[in-house]
Write a protein that holds these residues in place. Structure first.
Motif, PDB file in Angstrom:
ATOM      1  N   PHE A 137       0.865  -1.184   0.000  1.00  0.00           N
ATOM      2  CA  PHE A 137       0.000   0.000   0.000  1.00  0.00           C
ATOM      3  C   PHE A 137       0.902   1.235   0.000  1.00  0.00           C
ATOM      4  O   PHE A 137       1.763   1.377   0.873  1.00  0.00           O
ATOM      5  N   THR A 168       3.048   7.308   0.803  1.00  0.00           N
ATOM      6  CA  THR A 168       4.179   8.180   1.128  1.00  0.00           C
ATOM      7  C   THR A 168       5.136   8.374  -0.052  1.00  0.00           C
ATOM      8  O   THR A 168       5.416   7.436  -0.798  1.00  0.00           O
ATOM      9  N   GLY A 176       4.938  13.121   3.264  1.00  0.00           N
ATOM     10  CA  GLY A 176       4.857  12.149   4.360  1.00  0.00           C
ATOM     11  C   GLY A 176       3.593  12.390   5.158  1.00  0.00           C
ATOM     12  O   GLY A 176       2.502  11.978   4.753  1.00  0.00           O
ATOM     13  N   SER A 177       3.726  13.131   6.260  1.00  0.00           N
ATOM     14  CA  SER A 177       2.526  13.473   7.045  1.00  0.00           C
ATOM     15  C   SER A 177       1.520  14.237   6.188  1.00  0.00           C
ATOM     16  O   SER A 177       0.316  14.075   6.345  1.00  0.00           O
ATOM     17  N   SER A 196       7.935   6.087  -1.194  1.00  0.00           N
ATOM     18  CA  SER A 196       9.026   5.815  -0.241  1.00  0.00           C
ATOM     19  C   SER A 196       8.529   4.980   0.934  1.00  0.00           C
ATOM     20  O   SER A 196       7.386   5.141   1.358  1.00  0.00           O
ATOM     21  N   TYR A 197       9.435   4.167   1.474  1.00  0.00           N
ATOM     22  CA  TYR A 197       9.223   3.396   2.725  1.00  0.00           C
ATOM     23  C   TYR A 197       8.060   2.410   2.605  1.00  0.00           C
ATOM     24  O   TYR A 197       7.329   2.205   3.581  1.00  0.00           O
ATOM     25  N   ILE A 198       7.852   1.829   1.450  1.00  0.00           N
ATOM     26  CA  ILE A 198       6.647   1.006   1.254  1.00  0.00           C
ATOM     27  C   ILE A 198       6.905  -0.431   1.727  1.00  0.00           C
ATOM     28  O   ILE A 198       7.774  -1.136   1.201  1.00  0.00           O
ATOM     29  N   VAL A 208      11.457  -3.920  12.509  1.00  0.00           N
ATOM     30  CA  VAL A 208      10.774  -4.963  11.710  1.00  0.00           C
ATOM     31  C   VAL A 208      11.652  -5.471  10.562  1.00  0.00           C
ATOM     32  O   VAL A 208      11.321  -5.326   9.393  1.00  0.00           O
ATOM     33  N   CYS A 268      11.306  -2.559   3.276  1.00  0.00           N
ATOM     34  CA  CYS A 268      10.886  -1.156   3.319  1.00  0.00           C
ATOM     35  C   CYS A 268      11.454  -0.563   2.024  1.00  0.00           C
ATOM     36  O   CYS A 268      12.666  -0.467   1.879  1.00  0.00           O
ATOM     37  N   PRO A 298       4.663   5.329  11.225  1.00  0.00           N
ATOM     38  CA  PRO A 298       3.684   5.086  10.148  1.00  0.00           C
ATOM     39  C   PRO A 298       2.240   5.213  10.629  1.00  0.00           C
ATOM     40  O   PRO A 298       1.977   5.196  11.821  1.00  0.00           O
ATOM     41  N   GLU A 299       1.337   5.302   9.653  1.00  0.00           N
ATOM     42  CA  GLU A 299      -0.115   5.419   9.889  1.00  0.00           C
ATOM     43  C   GLU A 299      -0.440   6.631  10.761  1.00  0.00           C
ATOM     44  O   GLU A 299      -1.339   6.598  11.590  1.00  0.00           O
ATOM     45  N   THR A 352       2.020   9.887  12.477  1.00  0.00           N
ATOM     46  CA  THR A 352       2.965   9.994  13.598  1.00  0.00           C
ATOM     47  C   THR A 352       2.204  10.376  14.880  1.00  0.00           C
ATOM     48  O   THR A 352       1.032  10.787  14.821  1.00  0.00           O
ATOM     49  N   GLN A 410       2.578  13.003  16.496  1.00  0.00           N
ATOM     50  CA  GLN A 410       2.186  14.418  16.381  1.00  0.00           C
ATOM     51  C   GLN A 410       0.898  14.558  15.559  1.00  0.00           C
ATOM     52  O   GLN A 410       0.015  15.360  15.892  1.00  0.00           O
ATOM     53  N   MET A 411       0.791  13.758  14.492  1.00  0.00           N
ATOM     54  CA  MET A 411      -0.434  13.821  13.672  1.00  0.00           C
ATOM     55  C   MET A 411      -1.651  13.341  14.460  1.00  0.00           C
ATOM     56  O   MET A 411      -2.752  13.874  14.325  1.00  0.00           O
ATOM     57  N   LEU A 425      -3.726  22.223  11.257  1.00  0.00           N
ATOM     58  CA  LEU A 425      -2.965  21.904  10.051  1.00  0.00           C
ATOM     59  C   LEU A 425      -3.209  22.919   8.930  1.00  0.00           C
ATOM     60  O   LEU A 425      -2.287  23.540   8.436  1.00  0.00           O
TER      61      LEU A 425
HETATM   62  C1  LIG Z   1       8.967   1.028   8.851  1.00  0.00           C
HETATM   63  C2  LIG Z   1       8.070   1.941   8.059  1.00  0.00           C
HETATM   64  C3  LIG Z   1       7.126   1.390   7.196  1.00  0.00           C
HETATM   65  C4  LIG Z   1       6.312   2.219   6.432  1.00  0.00           C
HETATM   66  N1  LIG Z   1       5.417   1.654   5.559  1.00  0.00           N
HETATM   67  C5  LIG Z   1       4.681   2.459   4.733  1.00  0.00           C
HETATM   68  C6  LIG Z   1       3.802   1.884   3.749  1.00  0.00           C
HETATM   69  O1  LIG Z   1       3.672   0.650   3.638  1.00  0.00           O
HETATM   70  N2  LIG Z   1       3.132   2.723   2.939  1.00  0.00           N
HETATM   71  C7  LIG Z   1       3.240   4.086   3.017  1.00  0.00           C
HETATM   72  O2  LIG Z   1       2.585   4.783   2.235  1.00  0.00           O
HETATM   73  N3  LIG Z   1       4.082   4.662   3.919  1.00  0.00           N
HETATM   74  C8  LIG Z   1       4.801   3.879   4.779  1.00  0.00           C
HETATM   75  N4  LIG Z   1       5.648   4.444   5.710  1.00  0.00           N
HETATM   76  C9  LIG Z   1       5.813   5.893   5.728  1.00  0.00           C
HETATM   77  C10 LIG Z   1       5.071   6.561   6.879  1.00  0.00           C
HETATM   78  O3  LIG Z   1       3.691   6.523   6.675  1.00  0.00           O
HETATM   79  C11 LIG Z   1       5.615   7.996   6.983  1.00  0.00           C
HETATM   80  O4  LIG Z   1       6.945   7.856   7.452  1.00  0.00           O
HETATM   81  C12 LIG Z   1       4.815   8.878   7.917  1.00  0.00           C
HETATM   82  O5  LIG Z   1       3.581   9.208   7.340  1.00  0.00           O
HETATM   83  C13 LIG Z   1       5.545  10.166   8.293  1.00  0.00           C
HETATM   84  O6  LIG Z   1       6.043  10.806   7.165  1.00  0.00           O
HETATM   85  P1  LIG Z   1       7.597  11.240   7.087  1.00  0.00           P
HETATM   86  O7  LIG Z   1       8.406  10.071   7.513  1.00  0.00           O
HETATM   87  O8  LIG Z   1       7.832  11.788   5.745  1.00  0.00           O
HETATM   88  O9  LIG Z   1       7.780  12.331   8.200  1.00  0.00           O
HETATM   89  P2  LIG Z   1       7.438  13.917   8.068  1.00  0.00           P
HETATM   90  O10 LIG Z   1       6.035  14.112   7.624  1.00  0.00           O
HETATM   91  O11 LIG Z   1       8.534  14.582   7.311  1.00  0.00           O
HETATM   92  O12 LIG Z   1       7.539  14.356   9.602  1.00  0.00           O
HETATM   93  C14 LIG Z   1       8.785  14.458  10.287  1.00  0.00           C
HETATM   94  C15 LIG Z   1       8.482  14.891  11.711  1.00  0.00           C
HETATM   95  O13 LIG Z   1       7.786  16.146  11.710  1.00  0.00           O
HETATM   96  C16 LIG Z   1       6.538  16.010  12.381  1.00  0.00           C
HETATM   97  N5  LIG Z   1       5.543  16.845  11.711  1.00  0.00           N
HETATM   98  C17 LIG Z   1       5.236  16.899  10.385  1.00  0.00           C
HETATM   99  N6  LIG Z   1       4.267  17.781  10.155  1.00  0.00           N
HETATM  100  C18 LIG Z   1       3.931  18.310  11.369  1.00  0.00           C
HETATM  101  C19 LIG Z   1       2.972  19.245  11.823  1.00  0.00           C
HETATM  102  N7  LIG Z   1       2.115  19.862  10.967  1.00  0.00           N
HETATM  103  N8  LIG Z   1       2.907  19.538  13.130  1.00  0.00           N
HETATM  104  C20 LIG Z   1       3.725  18.905  14.024  1.00  0.00           C
HETATM  105  N9  LIG Z   1       4.652  18.007  13.657  1.00  0.00           N
HETATM  106  C21 LIG Z   1       4.745  17.690  12.349  1.00  0.00           C
HETATM  107  C22 LIG Z   1       6.190  14.533  12.316  1.00  0.00           C
HETATM  108  O14 LIG Z   1       5.295  14.138  13.351  1.00  0.00           O
HETATM  109  C23 LIG Z   1       7.574  13.916  12.461  1.00  0.00           C
HETATM  110  O15 LIG Z   1       7.912  13.872  13.811  1.00  0.00           O
HETATM  111  C24 LIG Z   1       6.444   3.637   6.525  1.00  0.00           C
HETATM  112  C25 LIG Z   1       7.382   4.182   7.411  1.00  0.00           C
HETATM  113  C26 LIG Z   1       8.176   3.353   8.174  1.00  0.00           C
HETATM  114  C27 LIG Z   1       9.181   3.957   9.118  1.00  0.00           C
END
Ligand SMILES: Cc1cc2nc3c(=O)[nH]c(=O)nc-3n(C[C@H](O)[C@H](O)[C@H](O)COP(=O)(O)OP(=O)(O)OC[C@H]3O[C@@H](n4cnc5c(N)ncnc54)[C@H](O)[C@@H]3O)c2cc1C
Length: 378
Positions: free
Chosen positions: A118, A121, A126-127, A151-153, A198, A203, A356-357, A359, A361-362, A377
């Motif tokens: 799925f 990202t 990301g978020s 990324s990170y799928i 994991v 990933c 994931p799913e 953070t 913070q989200m 937001l």
């Molecule tokens: C092991 C692993 C498996 C994963 N598997 C999948 C997958 O199968 N499919 C998929 O689609 N994605 C996957 N992901 C990605 C995951 O969903 C994203 O990492 C996550 O949504 C956060 O995005 P980012 O890493 O880009 O962090 P960012 O969005 O860049 O955030 C970085 C930091 O800033 C904070 N932040 C961002 N915006 C704000 C705000 N407005 N206010 C306060 N704080 C904020 C965040 O909470 C975080 O602490 C996976 C990630 C990991 C680590």
């Protein structure tokens, strides 16, 4: 109190998972998932449990499905993550798939014949998932051409197909985002990225370089992909919460066992008040986490909109998993930081859970919006 059927379900899962636990050290070392266990996991009720009987699932309650996820988390983060992603894709298909899509994708997934991934990202989304830029360009005849990078799928390199979110209209923001079912034969490139938690799942970066997807592989309505995906992700949060409770439970069992058997100063560690404090803290957090996710599951089973409570569960349980795994390492001392030690694995796997799913913070911002009626937001 759990009814007899639920107790039997959970006991069967625990017995099976305890039986496969000896596979974990080699799988972690080699970074390979023992795919041969997937059919038995499905048979027990993982993934299939969350799907209605009419779509080939078992139609378990939210409480029953999440109890299974707690068992998965107690056993091994890589099983929890794999089951979680497969459940998410299965729920998307059950929710929005056509009969033809259910025949081609959902039924083989539930039979363990096709593995799925799925992808939302991206490197720059990301978020802020609505900022995704993977482009789906409509071709004459109705097919779509996908260009972009995810990324990170999880498990993309193992999977037979994935649900990919891409935009058909970049100027429309979230209203252009559409979900596509993309098969391996359609052509995409995956690159595994070595990662901390994991370890037996992959990933991956996934690249689409003009991948052509038939019109019949649009999942749901064009332009409604983000809300569709977010519905499934919201449901998935409860599975993560339960899995995190399993991590806390495993941390408790490992720490208590070690405290009773390791001797220093002529007596078991368990006899020292400060070690008792560590173990009691783990036990209290595990107990509280269980109440939080089960309460949200029961609300969903009663037909109550529990989005805020699911976010609270994800926030609380994932942070509890981290705190309890950290305390378990402390009880083990240096041994808890050595590869192959259960506390070391729990510590790494717990670290993933707050990201994931959504953070932590989200989750806080979603709960804040639900409580206060103001979005922080946009
Ligand atoms: C092991 C692993 C498996 C994963 N598997 C999948 C997958 O199968 N499919 C998929 O689609 N994605 C996957 N992901 C990605 C995951 O969903 C994203 O990492 C996550 O949504 C956060 O995005 P980012 O890493 O880009 O962090 P960012 O969005 O860049 O955030 C970085 C930091 O800033 C904070 N932040 C961002 N915006 C704000 C705000 N407005 N206010 C306060 N704080 C904020 C965040 O909470 C975080 O602490 C996976 C990630 C990991 C680590």
């Amino acid at each position: 109190m759990l009814d007899e059927e639920t107790v039997t379900l959970v006991q069967r899962a625990r017995t099976y998972l305890d039986g496969i636990a000896p596979l974990i050290p080699a799988a972690e070392r080699d970074r390979t998932f023992p795919m041969e266990i997937v059919p038995e996991l499905l048979d027990i009720g993982f993934v299939r449990g969350a799907i209605p009987v009419s779509d080939g699932g078992l139609g378990l309650s939210h409480l029953q499905s999440t109890l299974l996820m707690e068992e998965a988390g107690r056993c091994w983060g890589s099983i929890r993550t794999t089951a979680n992603i497969l459940t998410l894709v299965a729920e998307l298909l059950a929710d929005a798939g056509t009969e033809e899509q259910k025949d081609r994708f959902l039924r083989p997934l539930l039979a363990g014949e096709r593995l799925a991934w799925f992808a939302i990202t991206e490197p720059d989304a990301g978020s802020d998932a609505a900022a995704l830029s993977t482009r789906a360009e409509r071709l004459p005849g109705g097919a779509y051409r996908l260009t972009g990078r995810k990324s990170y799928i999880t498990n993309a390199s193992h999977g037979d197909f994935g649900v990919v979110l891409a935009t058909v209209a970049p100027d429309f923001g979230a209203r252009g985002v559409t979900a596509f079912l993309v098969e391996r034969e359609d052509g995409y490139r995956t690159t595994d990225r070595p990662h901390l938690p994991v370890r037996a799942v992959t990933c991956c970066d996934v690249e689409f370089d003009g991948t052509v997807v038939p019109a019949g592989n649009v999942l749901g309505t064009v332009g409604r992909g983000l809300s569709l995906a977010m519905r499934a992700v919201n449901a998935g949060r409860l599975n993560v919460s339960a899995g995190c409770t399993g991590i806390a439970q495993a941390a408790l069992e490992a720490a208590a066992d070690h405290a009773k058997t390791r001797h220093q100063f002529g007596r078991p560690l368990a006899g020292f008040q400060l070690v008792q404090q560590l173990v009691v803290d783990i036990a209290t957090r595990a107990h509280a986490a269980r109440q939080v996710y089960q309460s949200a599951a029961r609300m969903l089973d009663a037909g109550i909109d529990a989005r805020a409570e699911c976010s609270m569960a994800k926030y609380f349980c994932s942070e509890a998993a981290n705190a309890t795994a950290t305390s378990a390492v402390q009880v083990f001392g240096a041994a808890g930081l050595m590869e192959g030690n259960v506390a070391e694995r729990l510590f790494r796997d717990a670290r993933e859970a707050t990201i994931p799913e959504g953070t932590s913070q989200m989750q806080i911002l979603q709960i804040g919006k639900a409580l206060l009626g103001v979005s922080a937001l946009r």
